[in-house]
Design a protein around this motif. Sequence first.
Motif, mmCIF file in Angstrom:
data_model
loop_
_atom_site.group_PDB
_atom_site.id
_atom_site.type_symbol
_atom_site.label_atom_id
_atom_site.label_comp_id
_atom_site.label_asym_id
_atom_site.label_seq_id
_atom_site.Cartn_x
_atom_site.Cartn_y
_atom_site.Cartn_z
ATOM 1 N N GLN A 64 -18.281 2.927 18.177
ATOM 2 C CA GLN A 64 -18.894 3.812 17.183
ATOM 3 C C GLN A 64 -17.942 4.074 16.022
ATOM 4 O O GLN A 64 -18.342 4.048 14.852
ATOM 5 N N LEU A 65 -16.673 4.308 16.324
ATOM 6 C CA LEU A 65 -15.689 4.550 15.273
ATOM 7 C C LEU A 65 -15.472 3.301 14.414
ATOM 8 O O LEU A 65 -15.340 3.398 13.197
ATOM 9 N N ARG A 66 -15.455 2.138 15.050
ATOM 10 C CA ARG A 66 -15.272 0.893 14.292
ATOM 11 C C ARG A 66 -16.430 0.661 13.340
ATOM 12 O O ARG A 66 -16.252 0.146 12.234
ATOM 13 N N GLN A 67 -17.621 1.020 13.767
ATOM 14 C CA GLN A 67 -18.784 0.868 12.898
ATOM 15 C C GLN A 67 -18.778 1.890 11.765
ATOM 16 O O GLN A 67 -19.264 1.616 10.662
ATOM 17 N N LEU A 68 -18.209 3.040 12.021
ATOM 18 C CA LEU A 68 -18.218 4.136 11.059
ATOM 19 C C LEU A 68 -17.154 3.980 9.985
ATOM 20 O O LEU A 68 -17.386 4.305 8.810
ATOM 21 N N LEU A 69 -15.977 3.476 10.359
ATOM 22 C CA LEU A 69 -14.831 3.448 9.453
ATOM 23 C C LEU A 69 -14.681 2.069 8.820
ATOM 24 O O LEU A 69 -14.825 1.047 9.494
ATOM 25 N N SER A 75 -8.125 0.975 11.542
ATOM 26 C CA SER A 75 -8.076 0.220 12.787
ATOM 27 C C SER A 75 -7.952 1.191 13.953
ATOM 28 O O SER A 75 -7.551 2.351 13.781
ATOM 29 N N LEU A 76 -8.303 0.722 15.157
ATOM 30 C CA LEU A 76 -8.284 1.571 16.345
ATOM 31 C C LEU A 76 -7.615 0.849 17.501
ATOM 32 O O LEU A 76 -7.770 -0.357 17.678
ATOM 33 N N THR A 77 -6.874 1.617 18.290
ATOM 34 C CA THR A 77 -6.316 1.119 19.534
ATOM 35 C C THR A 77 -6.343 2.244 20.564
ATOM 36 O O THR A 77 -6.403 3.426 20.212
ATOM 37 N N GLN A 78 -6.289 1.871 21.838
ATOM 38 C CA GLN A 78 -6.171 2.857 22.908
ATOM 39 C C GLN A 78 -5.249 2.288 23.971
ATOM 40 O O GLN A 78 -5.461 1.184 24.475
ATOM 41 N N ASN A 113 0.830 -1.203 0.000
ATOM 42 C CA ASN A 113 0.000 0.000 0.000
ATOM 43 C C ASN A 113 0.867 1.256 0.000
ATOM 44 O O ASN A 113 2.016 1.247 0.444
ATOM 45 N N ASN A 114 0.294 2.342 -0.487
ATOM 46 C CA ASN A 114 1.074 3.572 -0.600
ATOM 47 C C ASN A 114 0.504 4.745 0.196
ATOM 48 O O ASN A 114 1.063 5.843 0.161
ATOM 49 N N VAL A 115 -0.587 4.539 0.936
ATOM 50 C CA VAL A 115 -1.169 5.614 1.741
ATOM 51 C C VAL A 115 -1.297 5.124 3.180
ATOM 52 O O VAL A 115 -1.835 4.037 3.430
ATOM 53 N N PHE A 116 -0.772 5.907 4.106
ATOM 54 C CA PHE A 116 -0.915 5.544 5.516
ATOM 55 C C PHE A 116 -1.124 6.805 6.329
ATOM 56 O O PHE A 116 -0.633 7.884 6.000
ATOM 57 N N GLY A 117 -1.879 6.656 7.405
ATOM 58 C CA GLY A 117 -2.187 7.813 8.239
ATOM 59 C C GLY A 117 -2.436 7.413 9.675
ATOM 60 O O GLY A 117 -2.883 6.294 9.954
ATOM 61 N N THR A 118 -2.150 8.337 10.582
ATOM 62 C CA THR A 118 -2.389 8.126 12.011
ATOM 63 C C THR A 118 -3.060 9.360 12.589
ATOM 64 O O THR A 118 -2.580 10.475 12.396
ATOM 65 N N LEU A 119 -4.187 9.157 13.250
ATOM 66 C CA LEU A 119 -4.822 10.191 14.054
ATOM 67 C C LEU A 119 -4.622 9.803 15.510
ATOM 68 O O LEU A 119 -4.838 8.639 15.886
ATOM 69 N N LEU A 120 -4.228 10.754 16.334
ATOM 70 C CA LEU A 120 -4.095 10.467 17.762
ATOM 71 C C LEU A 120 -4.842 11.522 18.554
ATOM 72 O O LEU A 120 -4.874 12.703 18.187
ATOM 73 N N LEU A 167 -5.630 7.511 22.176
ATOM 74 C CA LEU A 167 -6.475 6.851 21.186
ATOM 75 C C LEU A 167 -5.846 7.021 19.808
ATOM 76 O O LEU A 167 -5.529 8.142 19.404
ATOM 77 N N LEU A 168 -5.669 5.910 19.092
ATOM 78 C CA LEU A 168 -5.062 5.929 17.770
ATOM 79 C C LEU A 168 -6.041 5.408 16.730
ATOM 80 O O LEU A 168 -6.636 4.342 16.910
ATOM 81 N N VAL A 169 -6.218 6.177 15.661
ATOM 82 C CA VAL A 169 -6.971 5.738 14.486
ATOM 83 C C VAL A 169 -5.965 5.642 13.345
ATOM 84 O O VAL A 169 -5.284 6.626 13.030
ATOM 85 N N ARG A 170 -5.884 4.473 12.727
ATOM 86 C CA ARG A 170 -4.880 4.259 11.686
ATOM 87 C C ARG A 170 -5.543 3.889 10.363
ATOM 88 O O ARG A 170 -6.576 3.233 10.343
ATOM 89 N N TYR A 171 -4.879 4.308 9.297
ATOM 90 C CA TYR A 171 -5.314 3.934 7.948
ATOM 91 C C TYR A 171 -4.125 3.348 7.194
ATOM 92 O O TYR A 171 -3.005 3.872 7.269
#
Length: 286
Positions: free
Chosen positions: A227-232, A238-241, A207-214, A246-250
């Motif tokens: 809620q986030l797991r259902q939405l994304l 993926s999500l971890t805490q 893959n060539n696109v990656f992202g992290t929201l914290l 809290l981390l949201v990854r793509y």
Amino acid sequence: MSATQSLAPQGYGADRKWFAKLELKLVPFVNKTHLKQLAFVGPLRIQRPFYPEDGVCHLYILHPPGGLVSGDKLHIHAHCSAHSQSLLTTPSAGKIYGQDSDGVVQGQTVHLQLADNAECEWLPQETLIFNNANAELDTRIELADTARFIGWDLVCLGRPASDAPFHQGQVKQRIRVWRNERLVLNEHVQLSAGSELQQARVGFAGNNVFGTLLATGVDFEPALLEQLRQLLPSPEFSLTQRLGVLLVRYLGDNMNECRAGMWQAWRVIRPVLLMREVCIPRIWLT
């Protein structure tokens, strides 16, 4: 002495350096956060502060050249005083172009310091890593005990829309978060084009696109994560805490999908973390 060596002190060759620095201090006064101090060196600027929502200070960071060539080093340092409220973003995607024949590193360092009860959002637009780049991206976030922060880092390797893949070069990315001088997040990626890490299923899987929201500053309830797991969409997101972060990854092939998902996550997280609905920076819509 060769021609290249003779030109090195003037900005060419293996010793070339093009330095830019931006320092900001954000301070609350009455019912509004003000840009109290501003200092810059080289081509880094801001537009005037905007206040589209109450007293939250929106700042647009500008890099007029539009991209980084070999030797470019950008340093962004923001100090957010106690009880300040700020949102920092950029008007367009950042670009890191292919390296020169000497392979000189190009990159950006971001250093954010939040005092007690400060709130800061670091929401730059994505970074495009051109083929044959030698890129270094370093984000350092230092939080006092009651500070609240949300931010992201979105990266695209190559330019898939232009059929220009990332098949040569390297990227180093580091993200570190301290809370009360305790390191709570420490991530370091060192990726070479065509490497096993880029191709393996346990790595980037081609893959060539990656992202992290914290996001950090409150204890997020399990219901919010669900809620986030259902939405994304999965498996791209993926999500971890852990340790209060809290981390949201793509990981995928579509920057539009990555960006849209992060915007949706921001819409869900912001009211819980900062007690206000999202306010889209108008620069994103121009």
